[in-house]
Design a protein around this motif. Structure first.
Motif, mmCIF file in Angstrom:
data_model
loop_
_atom_site.group_PDB
_atom_site.id
_atom_site.type_symbol
_atom_site.label_atom_id
_atom_site.label_comp_id
_atom_site.label_asym_id
_atom_site.label_seq_id
_atom_site.Cartn_x
_atom_site.Cartn_y
_atom_site.Cartn_z
ATOM 1 N N UNK A 1 0.717 -0.939 0.081
ATOM 2 C CA UNK A 1 -0.028 -0.080 -0.070
ATOM 3 C C UNK A 1 0.939 1.205 -0.044
ATOM 4 N N UNK A 2 1.936 1.245 0.759
ATOM 5 C CA UNK A 2 2.940 2.253 0.715
ATOM 6 C C UNK A 2 3.644 2.531 -0.598
ATOM 7 N N UNK A 3 3.974 1.475 -1.140
ATOM 8 C CA UNK A 3 4.559 1.737 -2.535
ATOM 9 C C UNK A 3 3.379 2.385 -3.615
ATOM 10 N N UNK A 4 2.245 1.845 -3.616
ATOM 11 C CA UNK A 4 1.071 2.134 -4.284
ATOM 12 C C UNK A 4 1.118 3.801 -4.125
ATOM 13 N N UNK A 5 0.785 4.105 -2.723
ATOM 14 C CA UNK A 5 0.863 5.696 -2.311
ATOM 15 C C UNK A 5 1.898 6.590 -3.220
ATOM 16 N N UNK A 6 3.229 5.957 -2.783
ATOM 17 C CA UNK A 6 4.203 6.636 -3.531
ATOM 18 C C UNK A 6 4.202 6.908 -4.832
ATOM 19 N N UNK A 7 3.807 5.823 -5.695
ATOM 20 C CA UNK A 7 3.679 5.649 -7.114
ATOM 21 C C UNK A 7 2.477 6.738 -7.513
ATOM 22 N N UNK A 8 1.569 6.696 -7.003
ATOM 23 C CA UNK A 8 0.318 7.611 -7.086
ATOM 24 C C UNK A 8 0.707 9.071 -7.036
ATOM 25 N N UNK A 9 1.672 9.410 -5.905
ATOM 26 C CA UNK A 9 2.032 10.748 -5.638
ATOM 27 C C UNK A 9 3.144 11.215 -6.944
#
Length: 91
Positions: free
Chosen positions: A50-58
């Motif tokens: 989830x953290x990796x996904x959030x970073x990617x979305x940012x």
């Protein structure tokens, strides 16, 4: 008995072949071990994903903002410049 030069050349050929094969096999083994150590380890928990996904979305959001800024700059640069006001000279 063979002449000395003929035995040397045969030994050189055999040694080169064996050395090439052994060196090639060792090179493949070492390369596989080195690349296996440098591979990233899999994420073990869902929180990490989830953290990796959030970073990617940012990052995608930042990229989209930058693209919009560049589009605005290009639109401003491609607009025709207003013609200078001509000063009417008295006749």
């Amino acid at each position: 008995m063979e002449p000395r030069g003929d035995g040397f050349s045969k030994g050189l050929v055999v040694g080169t072949l064996l050395g090439g094969v052994i060196g090639g096999v060792l090179g493949v083994i070492i390369a596989n071990r080195m690349s296996g150590e440098s591979r990233p380890k899999g994420v073990k928990s869902g929180v990490g994903t989830a953290n990796l996904r959030q970073n990617l979305e940012e990052k995608i959001s930042q990229l989209n903002e930058t693209i919009e800024q560049v589009r605005d700059q290009l639109a401003q640069a491609s607009e025709p410049e207003p013609a200078p006001a001509s000063v009417a000279e008295p006749s």
